[in-house]
Scaffold this active site. Structure first.
Site, PDB file in Angstrom:
ATOM      1  N   LYS A  10     -14.529   3.094   6.920  1.00 36.53           N
ATOM      2  CA  LYS A  10     -14.203   2.421   5.657  1.00 36.53           C
ATOM      3  C   LYS A  10     -13.852   3.449   4.581  1.00 36.53           C
ATOM      4  O   LYS A  10     -14.401   4.550   4.565  1.00 36.53           O
ATOM      5  CB  LYS A  10     -15.411   1.600   5.217  1.00 36.53           C
ATOM      6  N   LYS A  15     -15.284  10.229   5.183  1.00 30.86           N
ATOM      7  CA  LYS A  15     -14.530  10.784   6.318  1.00 30.86           C
ATOM      8  C   LYS A  15     -14.060  12.212   6.035  1.00 30.86           C
ATOM      9  O   LYS A  15     -14.180  13.088   6.875  1.00 30.86           O
ATOM     10  CB  LYS A  15     -13.289   9.923   6.633  1.00 30.86           C
ATOM     11  N   LYS A  41      -5.016  10.819  -0.983  1.00 30.20           N
ATOM     12  CA  LYS A  41      -5.789  11.674  -1.904  1.00 30.20           C
ATOM     13  C   LYS A  41      -5.714  13.141  -1.478  1.00 30.20           C
ATOM     14  O   LYS A  41      -6.038  14.024  -2.233  1.00 30.20           O
ATOM     15  CB  LYS A  41      -7.271  11.272  -1.893  1.00 30.20           C
ATOM     16  N   ASP A 126      -8.906   2.398   7.305  1.00 32.74           N
ATOM     17  CA  ASP A 126      -9.152   1.415   8.340  1.00 32.74           C
ATOM     18  C   ASP A 126      -7.872   1.289   9.157  1.00 32.74           C
ATOM     19  O   ASP A 126      -6.815   1.657   8.691  1.00 32.74           O
ATOM     20  CB  ASP A 126      -9.456   0.085   7.636  1.00 32.74           C
TER      21      ASP A 126
END
Lengths: 263, 373
Positions: A10, A15, A41, A126
């Site tokens: 998510k 991550k 990002k 996702d």
């Protein structure tokens, strides 16, 4: 053939922090590592480059640059090769297509995904569209990992990712718990991992040190190598590099998922 | 420092599409059925035209639902149906803009269905400046599946590069916008040509046509030779043609042979073979060399097919008669110095699915007018 892994989970679950710390830990062990950030990002590589933001493939494409390897592949901590894919301006164009195009360009101009021991794809939040799973579909990923906490929403996303992986006939090679301090968290995620046919590889406790180091532009491996949290990432890195067979995951139904979070 | 790409000039008039170019290439490779993976209307006109050549073109008919949820199942279903219905010996799958944007993997469907005949997959959309990109992609895939040799692949790639250059120099890619133009009136141009023949002027009669279009362009050259014969100046005409049947993909060789047989039957003698049907971008150079060596003092030249691929070096002092099928080719040809430019309208549709020479309007005009001469 290098180990090619993708870390799914998510949005906002951690991550990129996990990917960059694992990359740094593997580099410490002497592995040649390449990290490919697929998040607009572009924060997978920033902590490997002492806070430096590198140009993304899509930035250069937008500017009409004749892209060469040196424009997009940068050496970070202990030689980790850092590549950021980036994305279009919010609300314009198609990020999924962007990933497809960027990946095929990268394959054409660089050997960074071949001449290495480990490639880490830090994939967007996702599994949503064909473009976002391009690394998997193009055969550039041979192991997938899911990052989640013990809360319902991240688990829901993790379960969705399992749906995606099973549809793509892609193995799940492990679940990683990035703790958010939920009640019985380790047990919940461990049970989830078991039920989808995988295993819990690491429980990463919530530690403010990760954010502090990130703010300064470093991984904890580099900035706080003797910390407890660095040891956790090292252990995870070792476990990822170890040989282990994955299985195509079997997603849970929603009611079972809800039950799980109430353990 | 990152280097900015040189910006290609914008071309606003409609251009050929890479998807269609891939379709034509698959036809030249003797593919039996092609599946267009995308919306039902994609490349409709060419898909229809190609069926004239015996190749079946079907579509997975992706709709709004397919765009959102993906078209994998549709492709699997159509691939299975194609195998069952047509029992093809060779299948092509061609992408479209829609399916490529949503990240469809053509190969996934092939892996699932496991056909026991070769499948040429072409991950192509139409967003390329040069439509030849579609040809290259189809050939790459054909090479990967062992259908063509490395040598033929390299040969084709070199030709395509030249074809692109020809279009950029003097063709439809030479200007930002080209107005379509029907060219000069055929009877006027025919009249002038007959006049020169009557005066016993010496002329070059050059066929430099692209692939199947040669079925009609050859008729122009045939007519020129026939009227020259009628006017007693047959010996003043030198015929050149890109009809080498030893080079190229299977269909091109076959077509070159068929056209040569027709011409031979009608008493047309080819004095110089200047290349194969796929060599039109470079055959002009061969013609140029031969002209330089033997015929630089000739008075006029009739060039049919792709006249703008013929260098002007050795023909610039001749009166030039060009026959093209591109309404957007008229202005560039006039700019090059071709005095007379005629357009064979709708030539291409008429030359698909044929194995004999097709009558051209300019040829018919010449034959009719020589009766009164």
């Amino acid at each position: 053939m290098p180990k090619q892994i993708a870390i799914y989970g998510k949005g906002g679950i951690g991550k990129s922090s996990t990917a960059s710390n694992v990359a740094a830990a593997c580099a410490d062990e002497g592995y040649r590592v390449t990290i490919i950030g697929c998040d607009p990002k572009s924060d997978s590589s920033i902590t490997l480059l002492q806070g430096r933001r590198i140009p993304t493939i899509m930035d250069l494409m937008r500017e009409g640059i004749d892209i060469k390897e040196a424009d997009i592949v940068f050496n970070g901590y202990k030689g980790v090769k850092c590549i950021e894919i980036g994305g279009p301006e919010p609300g314009i164009g198609c990020a999924g297509r962007g990933i497809i195009v960027a990946i095929s360009l990268l394959k054409k101009i660089s050997r960074a995904i071949e001449d290495t021991d480990l490639v880490i794809y830090d994939v967007p939040g996702d599994i949503v569209c064909g473009g976002f799973v391009a690394p998997v579909k193009k055969g550039l990923v041979n192991e997938a990992y899911v990052l989640t906490s013990g809360e319902y929403m991240p688990l829901y996303a993790a379960n969705n990712i399992c749906k995606g992986l099973s549809r793509l006939e892609m193995t799940l090679n492990g679940v990683i718990c990035n703790s958010r301090g939920a009640l019985n968290e380790e047990k919940i995620v461990s049970e989830f991992a078991k039920e989808v046919g995988s295993q819990l590889l690491a429980f990463i406790p919530k530690d403010v040190l990760v954010q502090t180091c990130e703010r300064d532009g470093y991984s904890v491996i580099e900035k706080a190598p003797d910390s407890q949290i660095a040891a956790v990432y090292r252990k995870l890195a070792k476990s990822i590099m170890g040989k282990r067979d994955g299985k195509i995951p079997v997603p849970l139904d929603d009611s079972r998922l809800r039950e799980l979070t109430r353990i | 420092m990152p280097v900015k790409k040189e910006k290609e000039p914008l071309i606003m008039h409609p251009r050929p599409s890479s998807i269609v170019a891939a379709l034509y290439t698959l036809r030249d490779l003797d593919t039996d059925v092609v599946i267009l993976h995308g919306p039902p209307g994609c490349s409709f006109k060419h898909a229809r035209l190609l069926e004239e050549d015996g190749m079946r073109v079907v579509t997975t008919s992706l709709d709004e639902t397919g765009f959102v949820f993906g078209g994998h199942d549709a492709l699997v279903e159509v691939l299975e149906k194609v195998i069952e219905r047509f029992n093809p010996g060779r299948i092509g799958i061609v992408g479209t803009c829609a399916s490529m944007i949503i990240g469809e993997e053509l190969h996934e469907a092939v892996t699932q269905v496991q056909p026991d005949v070769p499948v040429i997959e072409v991950d192509v959309h139409a967003g390329y400046r040069d439509n030849t990109k579609g040809v290259v992609m189809a050939l790459e895939s054909a090479l990967a599946s062992g259908i063509i040799s490395e040598a033929e692949f390299e040969r084709q790639k070199a030709l395509l590069k030249e074809a692109t250059m020809v279009e950029k120099r003097h063709g439809a890619a030479s200007k930002e916008y080209l107005e379509p133009n029907r060219g000069d009136l055929k009877y006027k141009v025919a009249g002038r040509l007959l006049e020169l023949l009557k005066q016993g002027k010496k002329g070059l009669n050059i066929l430099n046509a692209k692939k199947e279009t040669a079925f009609m362009f050859a008729d122009v050259n045939l007519a020129v030779a026939q009227v020259a014969e009628k006017l007693g100046s047959g010996s003043n005409i030198v015929n050149m043609a890109n009809l080498d049947d030893n080079v190229g993909l299977p269909k091109n060789r076959r077509n070159a042979r068929e056209i040569k047989e027709d011409l031979k039957e009608k008493g047309f003698e080819i004095h110089h073979i200047i290349g194969g049907l796929d060599e039109y971008p470079v055959a002009g150079n061969t013609a140029d060399r031969i002209i330089g060596e033997k015929y630089s003092d000739y008075d006029f030249a009739v060039i049919s097919g792709v006249p703008h691929a013929l260098p002007m070096d050795n023909i610039k002092n001749m009166e030039l008669f060009s026959v093209t099928n591109g309404p957007r080719q008229v202005v560039p040809l006039k700019d090059m110095g071709h005095t007379h430019v005629v357009v064979e309208i709708d030539l291409h549709p008429k030359t698909l699915g044929v194995s004999h020479i097709v009558e051209s309007e300019f040829g018919a005009t010449l034959r009719e007018m020589v009766k009164d001469a």
